[in-house]
Motif scaffolding. Structure first.
Motif, PDB file in Angstrom:
ATOM      1  N   GLU A  61       0.815  -1.213   0.060  1.00  0.00           N
ATOM      2  CA  GLU A  61       0.119   0.192   0.142  1.00  0.00           C
ATOM      3  C   GLU A  61       0.755   1.140  -0.240  1.00  0.00           C
ATOM      4  O   GLU A  61       1.844   1.388   0.936  1.00  0.00           O
ATOM      5  N   LEU A  62       0.777   2.152  -0.999  1.00  0.00           N
ATOM      6  CA  LEU A  62       1.433   3.312  -0.936  1.00  0.00           C
ATOM      7  C   LEU A  62       0.498   4.728  -1.157  1.00  0.00           C
ATOM      8  O   LEU A  62      -0.686   4.214  -1.554  1.00  0.00           O
ATOM      9  N   ILE A  63       0.895   5.663  -1.202  1.00  0.00           N
ATOM     10  CA  ILE A  63       0.167   6.796  -1.321  1.00  0.00           C
ATOM     11  C   ILE A  63       0.877   7.662  -2.512  1.00  0.00           C
ATOM     12  O   ILE A  63       2.147   8.216  -2.452  1.00  0.00           O
ATOM     13  N   ALA A  64       0.124   7.974  -3.472  1.00  0.00           N
ATOM     14  CA  ALA A  64       0.715   8.694  -4.662  1.00  0.00           C
ATOM     15  C   ALA A  64       0.950  10.098  -4.169  1.00  0.00           C
ATOM     16  O   ALA A  64       0.124  10.732  -3.642  1.00  0.00           O
ATOM     17  N   ARG A  65       2.027  10.491  -4.563  1.00  0.00           N
ATOM     18  CA  ARG A  65       2.272  11.871  -4.439  1.00  0.00           C
ATOM     19  C   ARG A  65       1.363  12.714  -5.326  1.00  0.00           C
ATOM     20  O   ARG A  65       0.927  12.336  -6.311  1.00  0.00           O
ATOM     21  N   PRO A  66       0.942  14.019  -5.069  1.00  0.00           N
ATOM     22  CA  PRO A  66       0.274  14.777  -5.660  1.00  0.00           C
ATOM     23  C   PRO A  66       0.578  15.043  -7.045  1.00  0.00           C
ATOM     24  O   PRO A  66      -0.202  15.321  -8.039  1.00  0.00           O
ATOM     25  N   ASP A  67       1.937  15.169  -7.459  1.00  0.00           N
ATOM     26  CA  ASP A  67       2.302  15.615  -8.833  1.00  0.00           C
ATOM     27  C   ASP A  67       2.474  14.390  -9.472  1.00  0.00           C
ATOM     28  O   ASP A  67       3.260  14.417 -10.578  1.00  0.00           O
ATOM     29  N   SER A  68       2.180  13.165  -9.073  1.00  0.00           N
ATOM     30  CA  SER A  68       2.335  11.947  -9.959  1.00  0.00           C
ATOM     31  C   SER A  68       1.040  11.398 -10.558  1.00  0.00           C
ATOM     32  O   SER A  68       0.051  12.105 -10.601  1.00  0.00           O
ATOM     33  N   GLU A  69       1.138  10.431 -11.569  1.00  0.00           N
ATOM     34  CA  GLU A  69      -0.057   9.997 -12.157  1.00  0.00           C
ATOM     35  C   GLU A  69      -0.266   8.555 -11.780  1.00  0.00           C
ATOM     36  O   GLU A  69       0.396   7.656 -12.038  1.00  0.00           O
ATOM     37  N   VAL A  70      -1.263   8.379 -11.277  1.00  0.00           N
ATOM     38  CA  VAL A  70      -1.933   7.012 -11.090  1.00  0.00           C
ATOM     39  C   VAL A  70      -2.216   6.508 -12.298  1.00  0.00           C
ATOM     40  O   VAL A  70      -3.629   6.536 -12.632  1.00  0.00           O
ATOM     41  N   VAL A  71      -1.517   5.478 -12.913  1.00  0.00           N
ATOM     42  CA  VAL A  71      -1.887   5.014 -14.397  1.00  0.00           C
ATOM     43  C   VAL A  71      -2.699   3.705 -14.036  1.00  0.00           C
ATOM     44  O   VAL A  71      -3.850   3.589 -14.659  1.00  0.00           O
ATOM     45  N   VAL A  72      -2.462   2.950 -13.184  1.00  0.00           N
ATOM     46  CA  VAL A  72      -3.261   1.761 -12.850  1.00  0.00           C
ATOM     47  C   VAL A  72      -3.530   1.683 -11.169  1.00  0.00           C
ATOM     48  O   VAL A  72      -2.452   2.038 -10.362  1.00  0.00           O
ATOM     49  N   ARG A  73      -4.811   1.185 -10.924  1.00  0.00           N
ATOM     50  CA  ARG A  73      -4.804   1.108  -9.352  1.00  0.00           C
ATOM     51  C   ARG A  73      -5.445  -0.225  -9.144  1.00  0.00           C
ATOM     52  O   ARG A  73      -6.031  -0.806 -10.093  1.00  0.00           O
ATOM     53  N   VAL A  74      -5.436  -0.722  -7.836  1.00  0.00           N
ATOM     54  CA  VAL A  74      -6.047  -1.763  -7.426  1.00  0.00           C
ATOM     55  C   VAL A  74      -7.698  -1.649  -7.459  1.00  0.00           C
ATOM     56  O   VAL A  74      -8.240  -0.745  -6.794  1.00  0.00           O
ATOM     57  N   ARG A  75      -8.412  -2.439  -8.125  1.00  0.00           N
ATOM     58  CA  ARG A  75      -9.734  -2.172  -8.306  1.00  0.00           C
ATOM     59  C   ARG A  75     -10.563  -2.259  -6.808  1.00  0.00           C
ATOM     60  O   ARG A  75     -11.162  -1.582  -6.438  1.00  0.00           O
ATOM     61  N   GLU A  76     -10.067  -3.211  -5.962  1.00  0.00           N
ATOM     62  CA  GLU A  76     -10.919  -3.371  -4.741  1.00  0.00           C
ATOM     63  C   GLU A  76     -10.470  -2.573  -3.674  1.00  0.00           C
ATOM     64  O   GLU A  76     -11.395  -2.539  -3.029  1.00  0.00           O
ATOM     65  N   THR A  77      -9.483  -1.815  -3.774  1.00  0.00           N
ATOM     66  CA  THR A  77      -9.195  -0.902  -2.688  1.00  0.00           C
ATOM     67  C   THR A  77      -8.910   0.560  -3.118  1.00  0.00           C
ATOM     68  O   THR A  77      -9.106   1.495  -2.286  1.00  0.00           O
ATOM     69  N   GLY A  78      -8.914   0.652  -4.380  1.00  0.00           N
ATOM     70  CA  GLY A  78      -8.327   2.107  -4.936  1.00  0.00           C
ATOM     71  C   GLY A  78      -6.975   2.576  -4.775  1.00  0.00           C
ATOM     72  O   GLY A  78      -6.681   3.441  -5.235  1.00  0.00           O
ATOM     73  N   HIS A  79      -6.185   1.581  -4.154  1.00  0.00           N
ATOM     74  CA  HIS A  79      -4.695   1.946  -3.977  1.00  0.00           C
ATOM     75  C   HIS A  79      -3.840   1.920  -5.225  1.00  0.00           C
ATOM     76  O   HIS A  79      -4.180   1.170  -6.381  1.00  0.00           O
ATOM     77  N   PRO A  80      -2.807   2.792  -5.352  1.00  0.00           N
ATOM     78  CA  PRO A  80      -2.183   2.873  -6.729  1.00  0.00           C
ATOM     79  C   PRO A  80      -1.438   1.439  -6.902  1.00  0.00           C
ATOM     80  O   PRO A  80      -0.795   0.842  -5.781  1.00  0.00           O
TER      81      PRO A  80
END
Length: 128
Positions: A61-80
């Protein structure tokens, strides 16, 4: 506590497009987690067979930085799951699971596996 990577305390921490959690960050499921593409036109996602992406058995589990791009996330949790970013004149990318067994056993067998890593290497090798 198990501290395998300890990325949060590494010299690379400030370069990553994500923040690592202070405590336990392992997310595991024998049922598996699936991928949800958030930026289908991003060079790391376009023209890959995401509809056949197999379940992975865990990730960090990680937290995307505001200036990054979440290209794919985990469908079940929304985590990057796949996060792209920039550092200086370079590019950085993380994949939050295993690229091979244990969590990534199915991922290795995915029809898009080779293309994903080749594309990722090409993308991070470019400036800006």
């Amino acid at each position: 506590a198990r501290e395998m990577g300890s990325w949060r305390r590494s010299r690379l921490a400030g370069m990553l497009p994500v923040e690592c959690l202070v405590g336990e960050d392992l997310m595991e499921s024998s049922a598996g987690f699936t991928a949800e593409v958030m930026l289908p036109d991003h060079p790391l996602a376009v023209d890959l067979p995401w509809e056949t992406f197999p379940p992975i058995f865990g990730y960090n589990e990680l937290i995307a930085r505001p200036d990054s791009e979440v290209v794919v996330r985990v469908r079940e949790t929304g985590h990057p799951l796949v996060v792209a970013g920039r550092y200086g004149q370079g590019r950085v990318c993380i994949y939050a699971s295993d690229p091979a067994p244990h969590w990534g056993l199915n991922f290795e067998l995915w029809e898009g596996y080779d293309a994903f890593w080749q594309r990722t290497l090409k993308w991070v090798s470019q400036r800006g």
